[in-house]
Motif scaffolding. Sequence first.
Motif, PDB file in Angstrom:
ATOM      1  N   LEU A  35      85.876 -76.526 108.401  1.00  0.00           N
ATOM      2  CA  LEU A  35      85.273 -77.498 109.322  1.00  0.00           C
ATOM      3  C   LEU A  35      85.081 -76.906 110.713  1.00  0.00           C
ATOM      4  O   LEU A  35      84.051 -77.135 111.355  1.00  0.00           O
ATOM      5  CB  LEU A  35      86.141 -78.748 109.402  1.00  0.00           C
ATOM      6  N   THR A  36      86.047 -76.141 111.185  1.00  0.00           N
ATOM      7  CA  THR A  36      85.884 -75.537 112.505  1.00  0.00           C
ATOM      8  C   THR A  36      84.764 -74.501 112.516  1.00  0.00           C
ATOM      9  O   THR A  36      84.021 -74.410 113.494  1.00  0.00           O
ATOM     10  CB  THR A  36      87.190 -74.893 113.000  1.00  0.00           C
ATOM     11  N   HIS A  37      84.619 -73.762 111.425  1.00  0.00           N
ATOM     12  CA  HIS A  37      83.506 -72.811 111.360  1.00  0.00           C
ATOM     13  C   HIS A  37      82.160 -73.535 111.303  1.00  0.00           C
ATOM     14  O   HIS A  37      81.172 -73.072 111.875  1.00  0.00           O
ATOM     15  CB  HIS A  37      83.662 -71.877 110.169  1.00  0.00           C
ATOM     16  N   GLY A  38      82.134 -74.677 110.644  1.00  0.00           N
ATOM     17  CA  GLY A  38      80.917 -75.487 110.652  1.00  0.00           C
ATOM     18  C   GLY A  38      80.566 -75.991 112.043  1.00  0.00           C
ATOM     19  O   GLY A  38      79.407 -76.028 112.440  1.00  0.00           O
ATOM     20  N   VAL A  39      81.593 -76.365 112.804  1.00  0.00           N
ATOM     21  CA  VAL A  39      81.356 -76.815 114.177  1.00  0.00           C
ATOM     22  C   VAL A  39      80.846 -75.668 115.034  1.00  0.00           C
ATOM     23  O   VAL A  39      79.964 -75.850 115.879  1.00  0.00           O
ATOM     24  CB  VAL A  39      82.645 -77.436 114.765  1.00  0.00           C
ATOM     25  N   HIS A  40      81.362 -74.458 114.806  1.00  0.00           N
ATOM     26  CA  HIS A  40      80.874 -73.305 115.560  1.00  0.00           C
ATOM     27  C   HIS A  40      79.387 -73.065 115.283  1.00  0.00           C
ATOM     28  O   HIS A  40      78.602 -72.825 116.217  1.00  0.00           O
ATOM     29  CB  HIS A  40      81.662 -72.048 115.197  1.00  0.00           C
ATOM     30  N   LEU A  41      79.006 -73.122 114.030  1.00  0.00           N
ATOM     31  CA  LEU A  41      77.591 -72.956 113.697  1.00  0.00           C
ATOM     32  C   LEU A  41      76.746 -74.092 114.255  1.00  0.00           C
ATOM     33  O   LEU A  41      75.607 -73.882 114.679  1.00  0.00           O
ATOM     34  CB  LEU A  41      77.412 -72.867 112.179  1.00  0.00           C
ATOM     35  N   LEU A  42      77.300 -75.305 114.270  1.00  0.00           N
ATOM     36  CA  LEU A  42      76.578 -76.440 114.830  1.00  0.00           C
ATOM     37  C   LEU A  42      76.326 -76.252 116.322  1.00  0.00           C
ATOM     38  O   LEU A  42      75.218 -76.496 116.813  1.00  0.00           O
ATOM     39  CB  LEU A  42      77.361 -77.729 114.579  1.00  0.00           C
ATOM     40  N   LEU A  43      77.329 -75.808 117.049  1.00  0.00           N
ATOM     41  CA  LEU A  43      77.149 -75.542 118.472  1.00  0.00           C
ATOM     42  C   LEU A  43      76.126 -74.445 118.710  1.00  0.00           C
ATOM     43  O   LEU A  43      75.306 -74.527 119.632  1.00  0.00           O
ATOM     44  CB  LEU A  43      78.478 -75.160 119.117  1.00  0.00           C
ATOM     45  N   LEU A  44      76.167 -73.409 117.885  1.00  0.00           N
ATOM     46  CA  LEU A  44      75.209 -72.316 118.035  1.00  0.00           C
ATOM     47  C   LEU A  44      73.793 -72.773 117.727  1.00  0.00           C
ATOM     48  O   LEU A  44      72.836 -72.402 118.421  1.00  0.00           O
ATOM     49  CB  LEU A  44      75.603 -71.162 117.114  1.00  0.00           C
ATOM     50  N   THR A  45      73.636 -73.615 116.729  1.00  0.00           N
ATOM     51  CA  THR A  45      72.308 -74.112 116.368  1.00  0.00           C
ATOM     52  C   THR A  45      71.782 -75.087 117.411  1.00  0.00           C
ATOM     53  O   THR A  45      70.593 -75.072 117.739  1.00  0.00           O
ATOM     54  CB  THR A  45      72.369 -74.805 114.991  1.00  0.00           C
ATOM     55  N   MET A  46      72.653 -75.922 117.967  1.00  0.00           N
ATOM     56  CA  MET A  46      72.213 -76.878 118.978  1.00  0.00           C
ATOM     57  C   MET A  46      71.787 -76.194 120.270  1.00  0.00           C
ATOM     58  O   MET A  46      71.001 -76.743 121.038  1.00  0.00           O
ATOM     59  CB  MET A  46      73.326 -77.885 119.276  1.00  0.00           C
ATOM     60  N   SER A  47      72.306 -74.999 120.514  1.00  0.00           N
ATOM     61  CA  SER A  47      71.931 -74.298 121.735  1.00  0.00           C
ATOM     62  C   SER A  47      70.625 -73.545 121.571  1.00  0.00           C
ATOM     63  O   SER A  47      70.301 -72.709 122.407  1.00  0.00           O
ATOM     64  CB  SER A  47      73.042 -73.339 122.150  1.00  0.00           C
ATOM     65  N   SER A  48      69.872 -73.846 120.552  1.00  0.00           N
ATOM     66  CA  SER A  48      68.576 -73.251 120.217  1.00  0.00           C
ATOM     67  C   SER A  48      68.697 -71.770 119.954  1.00  0.00           C
ATOM     68  O   SER A  48      69.055 -70.977 120.813  1.00  0.00           O
ATOM     69  CB  SER A  48      67.524 -73.526 121.298  1.00  0.00           C
ATOM     70  N   LEU A  49      68.429 -71.413 118.723  1.00  0.00           N
ATOM     71  CA  LEU A  49      68.527 -70.032 118.294  1.00  0.00           C
ATOM     72  C   LEU A  49      67.324 -69.266 118.818  1.00  0.00           C
ATOM     73  O   LEU A  49      66.204 -69.421 118.341  1.00  0.00           O
ATOM     74  CB  LEU A  49      68.560 -69.957 116.764  1.00  0.00           C
TER      75      LEU A  49
END
Length: 112
Positions: A35-49
């Motif tokens: 779940l924490t790794h999913g949140v990390h990817l979510l934050l990275l995706t929300m910051s526009s790749l």
Amino acid sequence: MELYMSVAIGVLFTVGVYLLLSKSLLRIILGMSLLTHGVHLLLLTMSSLKTGAPPIAGEQAQRFVDPLPQALILTSIVISFGVTALFIVIAYRAYKKLQTDNMDELRGEQDE
């Protein structure tokens, strides 16, 4: 690219929640980690790749990548590793004392 990241985030959240709902303490710890790794990817995706130059002063500010999301994710990764290590130590001590990792037995529902 955001579509693939969204699918990966969904898979991590799904597997993490599935593991959280199990009765084994080790699976619960692995579910929290996923779940924490999913949140990390979510934050990275929300910051526009986007790719670009490092954020150094210049005239073309649109090409620069914002370093704040990466710094927050790096901090979150360090904290999640620390919390996971603490969970593993607590689970190990509980297993050594009670000889089980079943959550029903760890809740103290034993009659003595």
